[in-house]
Design a protein around this motif. Structure first.
Motif, PDB file in Angstrom:
ATOM      1  N   LEU A 198       0.833  -1.200   0.000  1.00  0.00           N
ATOM      2  CA  LEU A 198       0.000   0.000   0.000  1.00  0.00           C
ATOM      3  C   LEU A 198       0.871   1.256   0.000  1.00  0.00           C
ATOM      4  N   SER A 199       0.387   2.287  -0.651  1.00  0.00           N
ATOM      5  CA  SER A 199       1.057   3.595  -0.609  1.00  0.00           C
ATOM      6  C   SER A 199       0.712   4.290   0.698  1.00  0.00           C
ATOM      7  N   GLY A 200       1.299   5.468   0.901  1.00  0.00           N
ATOM      8  CA  GLY A 200       0.909   6.265   2.061  1.00  0.00           C
ATOM      9  C   GLY A 200      -0.566   6.602   2.017  1.00  0.00           C
ATOM     10  N   ALA A 201      -1.042   6.944   0.824  1.00  0.00           N
ATOM     11  CA  ALA A 201      -2.473   7.247   0.667  1.00  0.00           C
ATOM     12  C   ALA A 201      -3.315   6.004   0.924  1.00  0.00           C
ATOM     13  N   GLY A 202      -2.789   4.832   0.537  1.00  0.00           N
ATOM     14  CA  GLY A 202      -3.512   3.590   0.777  1.00  0.00           C
ATOM     15  C   GLY A 202      -3.665   3.305   2.258  1.00  0.00           C
ATOM     16  N   ILE A 203      -2.604   3.518   3.043  1.00  0.00           N
ATOM     17  CA  ILE A 203      -2.676   3.324   4.492  1.00  0.00           C
ATOM     18  C   ILE A 203      -3.645   4.331   5.105  1.00  0.00           C
ATOM     19  N   SER A 204      -3.573   5.578   4.650  1.00  0.00           N
ATOM     20  CA  SER A 204      -4.488   6.609   5.144  1.00  0.00           C
ATOM     21  C   SER A 204      -5.936   6.244   4.828  1.00  0.00           C
ATOM     22  N   PHE A 205      -6.163   5.699   3.650  1.00  0.00           N
ATOM     23  CA  PHE A 205      -7.502   5.261   3.229  1.00  0.00           C
ATOM     24  C   PHE A 205      -8.002   4.132   4.127  1.00  0.00           C
ATOM     25  N   LYS A 206      -7.100   3.188   4.478  1.00  0.00           N
ATOM     26  CA  LYS A 206      -7.494   2.086   5.361  1.00  0.00           C
ATOM     27  C   LYS A 206      -7.880   2.599   6.741  1.00  0.00           C
ATOM     28  N   LEU A 207      -7.133   3.594   7.246  1.00  0.00           N
ATOM     29  CA  LEU A 207      -7.466   4.173   8.547  1.00  0.00           C
ATOM     30  C   LEU A 207      -8.825   4.879   8.473  1.00  0.00           C
ATOM     31  N   GLY A 213     -16.184   3.126   9.647  1.00  0.00           N
ATOM     32  CA  GLY A 213     -16.985   1.912   9.785  1.00  0.00           C
ATOM     33  C   GLY A 213     -17.715   1.548   8.518  1.00  0.00           C
ATOM     34  N   ASP A 214     -17.383   2.179   7.424  1.00  0.00           N
ATOM     35  CA  ASP A 214     -18.039   1.915   6.141  1.00  0.00           C
ATOM     36  C   ASP A 214     -17.032   2.223   5.039  1.00  0.00           C
ATOM     37  N   PHE A 215     -17.280   1.677   3.850  1.00  0.00           N
ATOM     38  CA  PHE A 215     -16.345   1.899   2.743  1.00  0.00           C
ATOM     39  C   PHE A 215     -16.500   3.322   2.197  1.00  0.00           C
ATOM     40  N   PRO A 216     -15.427   4.153   2.254  1.00  0.00           N
ATOM     41  CA  PRO A 216     -15.540   5.565   1.857  1.00  0.00           C
ATOM     42  C   PRO A 216     -15.338   5.776   0.350  1.00  0.00           C
ATOM     43  N   GLU A 218     -16.249   8.016  -1.505  1.00  0.00           N
ATOM     44  CA  GLU A 218     -15.974   9.403  -1.860  1.00  0.00           C
ATOM     45  C   GLU A 218     -14.483   9.742  -1.799  1.00  0.00           C
ATOM     46  N   LEU A 219     -13.679   8.849  -1.222  1.00  0.00           N
ATOM     47  CA  LEU A 219     -12.229   9.094  -1.111  1.00  0.00           C
ATOM     48  C   LEU A 219     -11.425   8.322  -2.154  1.00  0.00           C
ATOM     49  N   LEU A 220     -12.096   7.550  -2.985  1.00  0.00           N
ATOM     50  CA  LEU A 220     -11.391   6.719  -3.958  1.00  0.00           C
ATOM     51  C   LEU A 220     -10.586   7.545  -4.965  1.00  0.00           C
ATOM     52  N   ASP A 221     -11.098   8.725  -5.326  1.00  0.00           N
ATOM     53  CA  ASP A 221     -10.357   9.558  -6.287  1.00  0.00           C
ATOM     54  C   ASP A 221      -9.002   9.964  -5.718  1.00  0.00           C
ATOM     55  N   LEU A 222      -8.983  10.343  -4.431  1.00  0.00           N
ATOM     56  CA  LEU A 222      -7.734  10.800  -3.809  1.00  0.00           C
ATOM     57  C   LEU A 222      -6.744   9.652  -3.626  1.00  0.00           C
ATOM     58  N   VAL A 223      -7.221   8.507  -3.164  1.00  0.00           N
ATOM     59  CA  VAL A 223      -6.310   7.393  -2.899  1.00  0.00           C
ATOM     60  C   VAL A 223      -5.752   6.830  -4.207  1.00  0.00           C
ATOM     61  N   ALA A 224      -6.523   6.908  -5.289  1.00  0.00           N
ATOM     62  CA  ALA A 224      -6.021   6.450  -6.588  1.00  0.00           C
ATOM     63  C   ALA A 224      -4.865   7.324  -7.058  1.00  0.00           C
ATOM     64  N   ILE A 225      -4.991   8.633  -6.863  1.00  0.00           N
ATOM     65  CA  ILE A 225      -3.926   9.557  -7.269  1.00  0.00           C
ATOM     66  C   ILE A 225      -2.651   9.262  -6.486  1.00  0.00           C
ATOM     67  N   GLY A 226      -2.759   9.123  -5.165  1.00  0.00           N
ATOM     68  CA  GLY A 226      -1.581   8.834  -4.349  1.00  0.00           C
ATOM     69  C   GLY A 226      -0.954   7.503  -4.694  1.00  0.00           C
ATOM     70  N   THR A 227      -1.771   6.511  -4.995  1.00  0.00           N
ATOM     71  CA  THR A 227      -1.266   5.166  -5.314  1.00  0.00           C
ATOM     72  C   THR A 227      -0.491   5.161  -6.619  1.00  0.00           C
ATOM     73  N   VAL A 228      -1.040   5.779  -7.657  1.00  0.00           N
ATOM     74  CA  VAL A 228      -0.341   5.842  -8.941  1.00  0.00           C
ATOM     75  C   VAL A 228       0.918   6.699  -8.825  1.00  0.00           C
ATOM     76  N   ALA A 229       0.801   7.823  -8.130  1.00  0.00           N
ATOM     77  CA  ALA A 229       1.923   8.766  -8.031  1.00  0.00           C
ATOM     78  C   ALA A 229       3.128   8.154  -7.337  1.00  0.00           C
ATOM     79  N   ASP A 230       2.896   7.260  -6.369  1.00  0.00           N
ATOM     80  CA  ASP A 230       4.019   6.715  -5.602  1.00  0.00           C
ATOM     81  C   ASP A 230       4.608   5.449  -6.210  1.00  0.00           C
ATOM     82  N   LEU A 231       4.105   5.034  -7.372  1.00  0.00           N
ATOM     83  CA  LEU A 231       4.681   3.922  -8.127  1.00  0.00           C
ATOM     84  C   LEU A 231       4.732   2.619  -7.331  1.00  0.00           C
ATOM     85  N   VAL A 232       3.756   2.402  -6.485  1.00  0.00           N
ATOM     86  CA  VAL A 232       3.684   1.141  -5.747  1.00  0.00           C
ATOM     87  C   VAL A 232       3.087   0.062  -6.650  1.00  0.00           C
ATOM     88  N   SER A 233       3.164  -1.182  -6.195  1.00  0.00           N
ATOM     89  CA  SER A 233       2.688  -2.312  -6.982  1.00  0.00           C
ATOM     90  C   SER A 233       1.197  -2.186  -7.296  1.00  0.00           C
TER      91      SER A 233
END
Length: 777
Positions: A198-207, A213-216, A218-233
């Motif tokens: 997971l990227s930093g954004a991915g860990i933040s998304f998990k928190l 207590g529910d799947f957010p 509305e935050l998927l756009d932000l976590v996708a940007i962080g995930t692609v930007a950090d070149l994680v798997s």
């Protein structure tokens, strides 16, 4: 010859029965299933899961170390109205990580703010002075995002000031972990999460998921940007994040994100992972590189349209400034890199002055791309005597491990296997560099001289169509560990080679196979235009398929990833005459006819050589072999192809008179001539040759050829120009005569060498050269 930048590893296109059956069940091209098998997805369930990620692809956030403990502490802070500060990072991953958690806590009614460290005053990661300020301003809970595991000293400071620290991070864990209230990390020792990339954004998304207590969604756009930007798997959970996140971006209601996408020249209805990697992420990164990355968090979280447009404009402006800085510094760093390579260094430790520290990571990446060596680029501050900068690595070389033993000799250090940030006292630079070079030598970096390129298989140009492209695109989003499939493209020839761009630095050409063709785009390869023209028939192309739209028409094209050509450079210099100017070039002039050699040897330059084919050495030392005249047989020509390390072959192929001009004797001619001599036994050619040629309506040379063939077949005998008929000739085919066979071979050779087009000549020479080369092996 064009040498490839990569070591090519080409996978087979042979499909197993199992792959064919799965392709049939899934109603997709067998190539896609083959790619899945290559990447470890070797069951129907695995393939279906990969191709169709959804919310069920996400793992339970409470499986992460200290997640429940962290949620409880944050919930308590919200209940007690404690001041919470999110301590972020200044890259795109850090900005989106901060925005995700900031928005989540705001929505939960927390008393929350955020702090993005300044690259130039706070440095990389946790900063003690920043922690003091934050705590003195009333914060009792600090939550780090995309950083923190390297902040043992800062956590101890916070603890001493009665402030708890929750660390959420994804960077490499040090041996001595901070004494934080809790640490959320996917690779926490002995408590590893199911997916560790997971990227930093991915860990933040998990928190955020755990807190809400529910799947957010509305935050998927932000976590996708962080995930692609950090070149994680981009596998497992990250694949689901980006796949769903791209759909969320296309429908985003964030005015700041919409404005930024517009500034990047992108369209919401056509957003993909490349849009993030080359359009959105660089602009967010530019903020932290040039000025204040807090602008990025405000941009992504504001719902004020006017403010969003203002922030997007500022962000785009910083990106333009960043580009100019990179260009200027790269030019200087490039020269320093060349000097270090000349001095024999295994790695590149480049130090400059008055360089903008915010863009040194980009410069390091470009130096790595150019020289394929682990590279550190630092700016030396003469006031502090501290050099600060970034490092980037190559495949197979862990730059974090290479430098980690010297951590105590650095002012600051952090990062992972492919990228690091560091600050070093001036007097420590030499020893650290020496240790880095030793580490590289001990880990056999010379064997990493050329990076590997995994090639999925071979596709014939005639088989490329929109349907194939659509099937390949089912594997998207592409990125680390799920790279876009790269193919080697089978073709017959290359045409329409043109350069593009203001400085002609880009290239475009067509690959042709039978009646099909496809455009190839080769960015930053304009300098190879002439080489491709000369190697059109020996060009190996590898690349990936892209869609291109021009004037409303969309077509599939090839984006070049690498290319090469084998064999010598072939220069078509065919000429019907030989003059003094013919022999101005430098090289070894090879002759098949000794008379021609003797006539023109006086024109051969002193620095060149001339040699008869029978005296030609296969170990000859010459970059350019120049074939002056035309061989009379293929056996003569073949000797050229046994020359070792043949780099350049120039073909003049002079021939005074072509055999093909007269053509092969036909049955009617032969019958007519034989009947004449049968009626005129003892005919004297010397006295009556001109009249005979006129009577038979045949050129003198053709007549002599046919008489010689009749003599070889024992149909006629010649004695002192007098022709006699054989008394009892045995019936034989004229084609059995050695002269007929030699003439036929010579005409065939003339067609291939002299009467052929430039492309046909080059193709013939190169094919024969490759045959001899393979035979020698």
């Amino acid at each position: 010859m064009i040498l490839p930048k990569y070591n090519w590893h080409i996978n087979s296109n042979e499909y197993s029965d199992e792959e064919k059956e799965m392709a049939h069940n899934l109603n997709i091209n067998p190539l896609i299933v083959s790619i899945m098998f290559q990447r470890g997805y070797d069951t129907l369930d695995k393939i279906k899961s990969f191709l169709n990620p959804d919310i069920n692809s996400f793992h339970d956030p409470f499986e992460l170390h200290d997640m429940q403990k962290s949620v409880d502490r944050i919930s308590l802070a919200i209940t007690n109205n404690e001041k919470i500060t999110i301590y972020g990072d200044y890259d795109a991953d850090g900005i989106t990580s901060t925005a995700i958690l900031y928005e989540t806590l705001q929505n939960m009614g927390a008393n929350v703010n955020f702090y993005i460290p300044n690259r130039f005053t706070d440095g990389y990661g946790p900063n003690s002075d920043a922690y003091k300020r934050i705590i003195n301003e009333g914060t009792t809970l600090i939550i780090t995002v995309d950083n923190g595991v390297s902040g043992k000293e800062q956590v101890d400071l916070a603890n001493s000031m009665n402030c708890d620290v929750i660390i959420t991070d994804h960077h490499n864990l040090p041996n001595d972990l901070p004494n934080a209230y809790s640490i959320i990390h996917a690779r926490y020792p002995n408590d590893e999460y199911e997916f560790g990339d997971l990227s930093g954004a991915g860990i933040s998304f998990k928190l955020s998921t755990a807190l809400l207590g529910d799947f957010p969604s509305e935050l998927l756009d932000l976590v996708a940007i962080g995930t692609v930007a950090d070149l994680v798997s981009l596998t497992d959970e990250n694949r689901a994040i980006v796949k769903l996140g791209l759909m969320a971006i296309a429908q985003t209601e964030r005015p700041g994100l919409s404005a930024l996408i517009n500034k990047a020249g992108l369209k919401l209805d056509n957003i993909n992972e490349e849009s993030i990697g080359f359009g959105i992420a660089p602009r967010l990164n530019a903020l932290g590189r040039i000025s204040d990355a807090s602008v990025g968090v405000e941009l992504l979280t504001t719902f004020d349209d006017d403010y969003a447009n203002e922030l997007a404009k500022e962000t785009d402006s910083k990106n333009s400034q960043r580009k100019k800085l990179v260009s200027d510094i790269y030019e200087d760093a490039y020269q320093k890199a060349e000097n270090l390579i000349e001095d024999g260094h295994k790695t590149l430790f480049i130090v400059g002055e008055n360089w903008h520290e915010g863009v040194l990571g980009i410069v390091a990446s470009r130096i790595v791309e150019k020289f394929n060596k682990p590279t550190l680029v630092l700016n030396l501050n003469n006031d502090t005597n501290i050099a600060k900068g970034s490092g980037r690595s190559i495949d197979g070389f862990d730059i974090f491990k290479a430098l980690n033993d010297n951590r105590n000799n650095m002012v600051s250090f952090g990062g992972h296997s492919m990228a690091v940030g560091l600050s070093v006292n001036k007097d420590k630079i030499s020893s650290i560099y020496e240790d880095l070079d030793k580490y590289a030598d001990n880990h056999h970096i010379n064997s990493m001289a050329k990076p590997n390129l995994n090639i999925t298989g071979c596709i014939n140009v005639k088989d490329i169509n929109q349907s194939l492209f659509d099937d390949i695109n089912k594997l998207a989003p592409f990125g680390t560990d799920n790279e876009y499939p790269i193919f080697k493209f089978a073709h017959d020839s290359v045409s329409n080679i043109t350069t593009m761009g203001a400085n002609n630095n880009h290239l475009k050409f067509k690959l042709i196979s039978e009646y099909s063709s496809i455009n190839v785009l080769a960015f930053n390869n304009g300098r190879y235009s002439e080489a491709i023209s000369e190697s059109f028939d020996a060009l190996d192309i590898v690349g990936h398929l892209v869609l291109s739209t021009w004037k409303g028409r969309t077509s599939v094209q090839i984006m070049l990833d690498d290319f090469s050509s084998s064999g010598p450079k072939i220069n078509d210099q065919r000429s019907r005459v030989l003059t003094k100017e013919t022999f101005l070039g430098k090289g070894t002039y090879v002759f098949f006819n000794n008379n021609i050699l003797q006539q023109v040897k006086k024109y051969i330059p002193n620095e060149s050589k001339c040699v008869h084919i029978d005296d030609l050495s296969f170990d000859i030392s010459s970059d350019n072999i120049i074939i002056v005249d035309c061989p009379s047989s293929f056996e003569q020509l073949k000797r050229i192809f046994y020359i070792k390390n043949l780099k350049e072959l120039s073909l003049i192929l002079y021939k005074k008179e072509l055999i093909s001009k007269f053509g092969m004797p036909n049955r009617e001619q032969c019958a007519k001539i034989f009947k004449f001599f049968a009626k005129h036994n003892g005919f004297d050619l010397k006295q009556n040759l001109a009249e005979l040629c006129k009577f038979l309506n045949i050129p003198k040379k053709s007549l002599f050829m046919i008489i010689k063939m009749f003599s070889e077949l024992d149909f006629l005998h010649i004695n002192d120009w007098v022709v006699y008929e054989s008394k009892q000739p045995v019936k034989k085919e004229i084609s059995k005569a050695p002269t007929y066979q030699k003439m036929s071979d010579e005409i065939s050779l003339e067609k291939k060498l002299i009467l052929s087009s430039k492309q046909e000549l080059s193709h013939f020479i190169r094919n024969e050269y490759d045959k001899r080369k393979d035979a020698v092996k």
